[in-house]
Write a protein that holds these residues in place. Structure first.
Motif, PDB file in Angstrom:
ATOM      1  N   GLN A   4       1.065  -1.153  -0.051  1.00  0.00           N
ATOM      2  CA  GLN A   4      -0.582  -0.059  -0.451  1.00  0.00           C
ATOM      3  C   GLN A   4       0.992   1.274   0.074  1.00  0.00           C
ATOM      4  O   GLN A   4       1.749   1.649   1.509  1.00  0.00           O
ATOM      5  CB  GLN A   4      -1.237  -0.085   0.968  1.00  0.00           C
ATOM      6  N   ASN A   8      -5.470   5.249  -0.786  1.00  0.00           N
ATOM      7  CA  ASN A   8      -5.914   4.231  -1.674  1.00  0.00           C
ATOM      8  C   ASN A   8      -5.307   4.089  -3.123  1.00  0.00           C
ATOM      9  O   ASN A   8      -5.712   3.285  -4.543  1.00  0.00           O
ATOM     10  CB  ASN A   8      -6.136   5.893  -2.867  1.00  0.00           C
ATOM     11  N   TRP A  10      -1.802   0.629  -4.292  1.00  0.00           N
ATOM     12  CA  TRP A  10      -1.902  -0.209  -3.905  1.00  0.00           C
ATOM     13  C   TRP A  10      -0.399  -0.729  -5.501  1.00  0.00           C
ATOM     14  O   TRP A  10      -0.567  -0.877  -6.028  1.00  0.00           O
ATOM     15  CB  TRP A  10      -2.156  -1.639  -4.075  1.00  0.00           C
ATOM     16  N   VAL A  25      -7.943   1.998  -5.644  1.00  0.00           N
ATOM     17  CA  VAL A  25      -8.855   1.607  -4.731  1.00  0.00           C
ATOM     18  C   VAL A  25     -10.099   2.240  -4.061  1.00  0.00           C
ATOM     19  O   VAL A  25      -9.679   3.722  -3.245  1.00  0.00           O
ATOM     20  CB  VAL A  25      -8.909   0.884  -4.019  1.00  0.00           C
ATOM     21  N   ASN A  28     -14.002   0.114  -2.933  1.00  0.00           N
ATOM     22  CA  ASN A  28     -14.243  -1.158  -2.607  1.00  0.00           C
ATOM     23  C   ASN A  28     -14.492  -1.325  -4.500  1.00  0.00           C
ATOM     24  O   ASN A  28     -14.740  -2.007  -4.846  1.00  0.00           O
ATOM     25  CB  ASN A  28     -15.308  -2.137  -2.324  1.00  0.00           C
ATOM     26  N   ALA A  30     -12.428  -1.161  -7.497  1.00  0.00           N
ATOM     27  CA  ALA A  30     -10.739  -0.904  -7.850  1.00  0.00           C
ATOM     28  C   ALA A  30     -10.049  -0.707  -9.563  1.00  0.00           C
ATOM     29  O   ALA A  30     -10.993  -1.767 -10.180  1.00  0.00           O
ATOM     30  CB  ALA A  30      -9.974  -2.566  -7.491  1.00  0.00           C
ATOM     31  N   PHE A  48      -5.672 -11.302  -5.610  1.00  0.00           N
ATOM     32  CA  PHE A  48      -5.625  -9.736  -4.582  1.00  0.00           C
ATOM     33  C   PHE A  48      -7.337  -9.482  -4.112  1.00  0.00           C
ATOM     34  O   PHE A  48      -7.826  -9.104  -2.990  1.00  0.00           O
ATOM     35  CB  PHE A  48      -3.967  -9.507  -4.432  1.00  0.00           C
ATOM     36  N   ALA A  49      -6.862  -8.628  -5.467  1.00  0.00           N
ATOM     37  CA  ALA A  49      -7.894  -7.679  -5.576  1.00  0.00           C
ATOM     38  C   ALA A  49      -9.331  -8.863  -4.966  1.00  0.00           C
ATOM     39  O   ALA A  49     -10.167  -8.164  -3.960  1.00  0.00           O
ATOM     40  CB  ALA A  49      -8.464  -7.581  -7.139  1.00  0.00           C
ATOM     41  N   LYS A  51      -9.946 -11.359  -2.736  1.00  0.00           N
ATOM     42  CA  LYS A  51      -9.544 -11.177  -1.413  1.00  0.00           C
ATOM     43  C   LYS A  51     -10.204 -10.439  -0.437  1.00  0.00           C
ATOM     44  O   LYS A  51     -11.000 -10.387   0.406  1.00  0.00           O
ATOM     45  CB  LYS A  51      -8.411 -11.797  -1.092  1.00  0.00           C
ATOM     46  N   LYS A  52      -9.401  -8.847  -0.763  1.00  0.00           N
ATOM     47  CA  LYS A  52      -9.822  -8.030  -0.302  1.00  0.00           C
ATOM     48  C   LYS A  52     -11.936  -7.482  -0.520  1.00  0.00           C
ATOM     49  O   LYS A  52     -11.662  -6.650   0.061  1.00  0.00           O
ATOM     50  CB  LYS A  52      -9.208  -6.385  -1.138  1.00  0.00           C
ATOM     51  N   GLY A  53     -12.098  -8.529  -1.463  1.00  0.00           N
ATOM     52  CA  GLY A  53     -13.485  -7.936  -1.518  1.00  0.00           C
ATOM     53  C   GLY A  53     -14.087  -6.416  -2.848  1.00  0.00           C
ATOM     54  O   GLY A  53     -14.752  -5.948  -2.294  1.00  0.00           O
ATOM     55  N   TRP A  54     -12.886  -6.376  -3.181  1.00  0.00           N
ATOM     56  CA  TRP A  54     -13.003  -5.115  -4.309  1.00  0.00           C
ATOM     57  C   TRP A  54     -13.624  -5.685  -5.579  1.00  0.00           C
ATOM     58  O   TRP A  54     -13.745  -6.520  -5.980  1.00  0.00           O
ATOM     59  CB  TRP A  54     -11.478  -4.547  -4.518  1.00  0.00           C
TER      60      TRP A  54
END
Ligand SMILES: [Zn+2]
Length: 284
Positions: A4, A8, A10, A25, A28, A30, A48-49, A51-54
């Motif tokens: 990060q 906002n 990554w 991001v 939520n 992305a 990765f996105a 899993k982050k719920g994006w």
């Protein structure tokens, strides 16, 4: 591994190639920026996105050079956003050179593919000063020709983030694939932005104001010296080869890896200001 960089954004530097890929991001949503470079890395970025719920709302390609356009084939249902003049990649010569460069790199890297690469066709080509909305954030499209005519940076005023494309890289010199004059104008324009966080297409990212200023001044000094060198050489009636020889003397390069790009930059600029290539192959 994604880190990060600011709240906002990554960023990951590819393990295959020195290139930065990003995920911007907001709320939520992305936006993937220049995703790549291997299939595994793009898939991992996707996971990765998730899993982050994006919710992945799009892919932005800063420019059409081969190393920046490899992600979309792994993400077939994601809309592709592109900078002004992205379409020039479909000119036969640029199209073929892009595919040849990719093939050569993949061969060297030992990457094999089952289906041939197809240059991504964008869903939308932005105009300069357009806005790309992600969540409640606004990313401004800033056309940045010079390295590549079809290139634009993303700037978020609120955070002062500039995703610069292949501008302001901490290498010894800018790569002038397109135009020295356009590159100078582009950097003078970027300088007027209130930049607090800089992510270039390659090399180190920084939030250090002094470092950002040094990148501007190093690039601009190089480009102004390059232009002056070539103009004087043309006034003196020098050939392209003679101009390159003079350039190596008057603008010495310390990093051996930058030597070849430096020579090609001189050739490219020689052609830009009206020099004739003759029997020599000049430029990129
Ligand atoms: Zn690049």
């Amino acid at each position: 591994m994604f880190e990060q960089f600011i709240p906002n954004l990554w960023v990951q530097r590819s393990a295959w190639f020195d290139i930065n890929v990003g995920i911007f991001v907001s709320q939520n949503q992305a936006l993937l920026i220049d995703p790549g470079i291997s299939a595994d890395e793009v898939d991992a970025m996707h996971q990765f996105a998730l899993k982050k719920g994006w919710d992945i709302i799009g892919i932005y390609l800063t420019h059409w050079h081969w190393d920046h356009i490899l992600g979309p084939e792994r993400l077939p249902n994601v809309p592709i956003y592109a900078p002004p003049y992205y379409d020039e990649v479909f000119e036969p010569e640029k199209h073929d050179r892009t595919l040849i460069a990719l093939t050569n790199w993949e061969k060297e890297a030992g990457i094999s593919r089952e289906t041939p690469f197809v240059i991504p066709q964008p869903d939308r080509i932005f105009a300069n000063h357009d806005t790309l909305i992600v969540g409640n954030a606004e990313l401004q499209i800033v056309h940045t020709p010079g390295h590549c005519k079809g290139q634009a940076a993303l700037f978020e005023r609120e955070s002062g983030l500039l995703w610069s494309g292949d501008n302001l890289i901490d290498y010894e010199l800018p790569f002038v694939f397109h135009s020295c004059d356009a590159f100078i104008e582009n950097l003078e324009n970027l300088k007027t932005l209130d930049i607090h966080a800089l992510v270039p297409g390659h090399g180190a990212s920084t939030q250090d104001q002094a470092e950002i200023n040094v990148r501007f001044s190093n690039s601009l000094t190089y480009l102004h010296d390059l232009k002056a060198l070539v103009k004087q050489a043309l006034a003196d009636g020098l050939s392209g080869t003679e101009t390159i020889a003079r350039g190596l003397e008057q603008m010495p390069i310390t990093n051996p890896e930058a030597l070849r790009p430096h020579q090609i930059n001189i050739g490219q600029t020689y052609l830009e200001f009206g020099g004739e290539a003759g029997a020599e192959k000049l430029g990129w």
